[in-house]
Write a protein that holds these residues in place. Sequence first.
Motif, PDB file in Angstrom:
ATOM      1  N   HIS A 149      -0.085  -0.855   3.309  1.00 34.19           N
ATOM      2  CA  HIS A 149      -1.203  -1.743   3.645  1.00 34.19           C
ATOM      3  C   HIS A 149      -1.013  -3.082   2.937  1.00 34.19           C
ATOM      4  CE1 HIS A 149      -3.695   1.644   5.248  1.00 34.19           C
ATOM      5  NE2 HIS A 149      -3.019   2.342   4.344  1.00 34.19           N
ATOM      6  N   THR A 150      -1.490  -4.154   3.560  1.00 34.49           N
ATOM      7  CA  THR A 150      -1.433  -5.483   2.947  1.00 34.49           C
ATOM      8  C   THR A 150      -2.807  -6.146   3.033  1.00 34.49           C
ATOM      9  OG1 THR A 150      -0.905  -6.660   4.993  1.00 34.49           O
ATOM     10  CG2 THR A 150       0.956  -5.734   3.751  1.00 34.49           C
ATOM     11  N   ASP A 151      -2.909  -7.333   2.432  1.00 35.50           N
ATOM     12  CA  ASP A 151      -4.094  -8.155   2.658  1.00 35.50           C
ATOM     13  C   ASP A 151      -3.880  -8.957   3.942  1.00 35.50           C
ATOM     14  OD1 ASP A 151      -2.407 -10.307   2.061  1.00 35.50           O
ATOM     15  OD2 ASP A 151      -3.052 -10.393  -0.030  1.00 35.50           O
ATOM     16  N   ASN A 152      -4.760  -9.913   4.222  1.00 32.99           N
ATOM     17  CA  ASN A 152      -4.653 -10.655   5.480  1.00 32.99           C
ATOM     18  C   ASN A 152      -4.021 -12.034   5.330  1.00 32.99           C
ATOM     19  OD1 ASN A 152      -6.703 -12.026   4.190  1.00 32.99           O
ATOM     20  ND2 ASN A 152      -8.090 -12.055   5.964  1.00 32.99           N
ATOM     21  N   VAL A 153      -3.432 -12.301   4.166  1.00 30.02           N
ATOM     22  CA  VAL A 153      -2.755 -13.590   3.960  1.00 30.02           C
ATOM     23  C   VAL A 153      -1.431 -13.570   4.718  1.00 30.02           C
ATOM     24  CG1 VAL A 153      -1.745 -15.152   2.269  1.00 30.02           C
ATOM     25  CG2 VAL A 153      -3.824 -13.869   1.706  1.00 30.02           C
ATOM     26  N   PRO A 154      -1.187 -14.514   5.618  1.00 29.13           N
ATOM     27  CA  PRO A 154       0.044 -14.497   6.414  1.00 29.13           C
ATOM     28  C   PRO A 154       1.296 -14.593   5.544  1.00 29.13           C
ATOM     29  CG  PRO A 154      -1.555 -16.037   7.343  1.00 29.13           C
ATOM     30  CD  PRO A 154      -2.086 -15.620   6.002  1.00 29.13           C
ATOM     31  N   ILE A 155       2.394 -14.055   6.047  1.00 32.77           N
ATOM     32  CA  ILE A 155       3.680 -14.162   5.367  1.00 32.77           C
ATOM     33  C   ILE A 155       4.051 -15.639   5.238  1.00 32.77           C
ATOM     34  CG2 ILE A 155       6.145 -13.648   5.516  1.00 32.77           C
ATOM     35  CD1 ILE A 155       4.527 -11.196   4.863  1.00 32.77           C
ATOM     36  N   GLY A 156       4.436 -16.061   4.044  1.00 31.20           N
ATOM     37  CA  GLY A 156       4.762 -17.456   3.792  1.00 31.20           C
ATOM     38  C   GLY A 156       6.161 -17.825   4.260  1.00 31.20           C
ATOM     39  N   PRO A 157       6.474 -19.117   4.272  1.00 29.68           N
ATOM     40  CA  PRO A 157       7.784 -19.580   4.756  1.00 29.68           C
ATOM     41  C   PRO A 157       8.961 -19.043   3.958  1.00 29.68           C
ATOM     42  CG  PRO A 157       6.557 -21.349   3.668  1.00 29.68           C
ATOM     43  CD  PRO A 157       5.607 -20.224   3.868  1.00 29.68           C
ATOM     44  N   ARG A 158       8.739 -18.718   2.684  1.00 32.42           N
ATOM     45  CA  ARG A 158       9.828 -18.202   1.858  1.00 32.42           C
ATOM     46  C   ARG A 158      10.307 -16.833   2.324  1.00 32.42           C
ATOM     47  NH1 ARG A 158      10.002 -15.016  -2.731  1.00 32.42           N
ATOM     48  NH2 ARG A 158       7.725 -14.886  -2.766  1.00 32.42           N
ATOM     49  N   ASN A 206     -11.347  -9.385   2.002  1.00 30.40           N
ATOM     50  CA  ASN A 206     -10.197 -10.252   1.780  1.00 30.40           C
ATOM     51  C   ASN A 206     -10.584 -11.666   1.346  1.00 30.40           C
ATOM     52  OD1 ASN A 206      -7.594  -8.901   2.265  1.00 30.40           O
ATOM     53  ND2 ASN A 206      -8.441  -8.470   4.295  1.00 30.40           N
ATOM     54  N   ASP A 207     -11.870 -11.932   1.198  1.00 28.29           N
ATOM     55  CA  ASP A 207     -12.322 -13.265   0.814  1.00 28.29           C
ATOM     56  C   ASP A 207     -12.182 -13.538  -0.677  1.00 28.29           C
ATOM     57  OD1 ASP A 207     -12.955 -13.924   3.413  1.00 28.29           O
ATOM     58  OD2 ASP A 207     -15.043 -13.269   3.241  1.00 28.29           O
ATOM     59  N   SER A 208     -11.892 -12.495  -1.444  1.00 29.64           N
ATOM     60  CA  SER A 208     -11.734 -12.675  -2.892  1.00 29.64           C
ATOM     61  C   SER A 208     -10.368 -12.174  -3.335  1.00 29.64           C
ATOM     62  CB  SER A 208     -12.819 -11.914  -3.658  1.00 29.64           C
ATOM     63  OG  SER A 208     -12.636 -10.507  -3.528  1.00 29.64           O
ATOM     64  N   ALA A 209      -9.880 -12.707  -4.454  1.00 30.70           N
ATOM     65  CA  ALA A 209      -8.576 -12.278  -4.980  1.00 30.70           C
ATOM     66  C   ALA A 209      -8.605 -10.801  -5.359  1.00 30.70           C
ATOM     67  CB  ALA A 209      -8.209 -13.131  -6.194  1.00 30.70           C
ATOM     68  N   ALA A 210      -9.727 -10.358  -5.933  1.00 33.01           N
ATOM     69  CA  ALA A 210      -9.847  -8.950  -6.326  1.00 33.01           C
ATOM     70  C   ALA A 210      -9.822  -8.045  -5.104  1.00 33.01           C
ATOM     71  CB  ALA A 210     -11.133  -8.733  -7.118  1.00 33.01           C
ATOM     72  N   ASN A 215      -6.517  -4.322  -1.290  1.00 35.69           N
ATOM     73  CA  ASN A 215      -5.976  -4.043   0.045  1.00 35.69           C
ATOM     74  C   ASN A 215      -4.453  -3.919   0.044  1.00 35.69           C
ATOM     75  OD1 ASN A 215      -8.498  -4.019   1.262  1.00 35.69           O
ATOM     76  ND2 ASN A 215      -8.488  -6.240   1.609  1.00 35.69           N
ATOM     77  N   ARG A 216      -3.783  -4.548  -0.910  1.00 36.06           N
ATOM     78  CA  ARG A 216      -2.320  -4.442  -1.008  1.00 36.06           C
ATOM     79  C   ARG A 216      -1.981  -3.139  -1.722  1.00 36.06           C
ATOM     80  NH1 ARG A 216      -3.215  -9.831  -2.699  1.00 36.06           N
ATOM     81  NH2 ARG A 216      -2.727  -9.255  -4.855  1.00 36.06           N
TER      82      ARG A 216
END
Length: 231
Positions: A149-158, A206-210, A215-216
């Motif tokens: 499982h992951t959070d909803n932050v898209p995969i970055g360019p790196r 997913n709106d908070s860092a915690a 979720n990850r």
Amino acid sequence: QIRLYAQDAATGDVIWSNRVETEYHPASNLAFNNRHEKTMLDKNVKAGVKLLMDDLFSCVALRAGKGTGARAAGAAGDDAIVKALQDKIAALEGAGISREDGKTCITLPEVVLFASGSDALTAQGKQALASISQVLEEYPNRLINVEGHTDNVPIGPRLINKFASNWELSTARAISVMNYMTEHYNLNRSLMAVKGYGPYKPVADNDSAAGRAQNRRVVIAVGNPTVASGK
């Protein structure tokens, strides 16, 4: 080295994965010169694929032939599993155990297993999986699903060239966990499956860092015993 995966077309679950290493050594330089190198490669690959396909078909046959007698026993012994696992993961930050739909679910947060954006297990991750696998060895013949499982932050360019989306990352992490457990411990690979849910089964906001950190995670879901045996 050759690796193959089998995926359930209906659910997208990776239901089987294995790899094989094959080598070809000509008896002499003359034998090498008399055999085109592509022919040798093709024959070697063919032999490796045959070994993998034989393993796949035997696993499929095993799954199809599972009886119901062991399932009728329900979750006998699960209290003991939960207690043993709790002792092993008590010191792991954010880890937990729950009972869901008749399964014992071990939740391991990203911070325990992986560096950010990686599917390579950390030293701490390997140690955690070693402790868990040693317990599960004592309770054989159980279906085990490894869920990423992951959070909803898209995969970055790196990382986009390695993981096209969070789905790929979550699946790769589940496969890494499954491979480590089956390659280092006596767990029946034919009774294991991996699932990558990406961000689509969050347990927190997913709106908070915690919340994103919760979720990850990877969940190891241990089911009821089956009649299958052996590795």
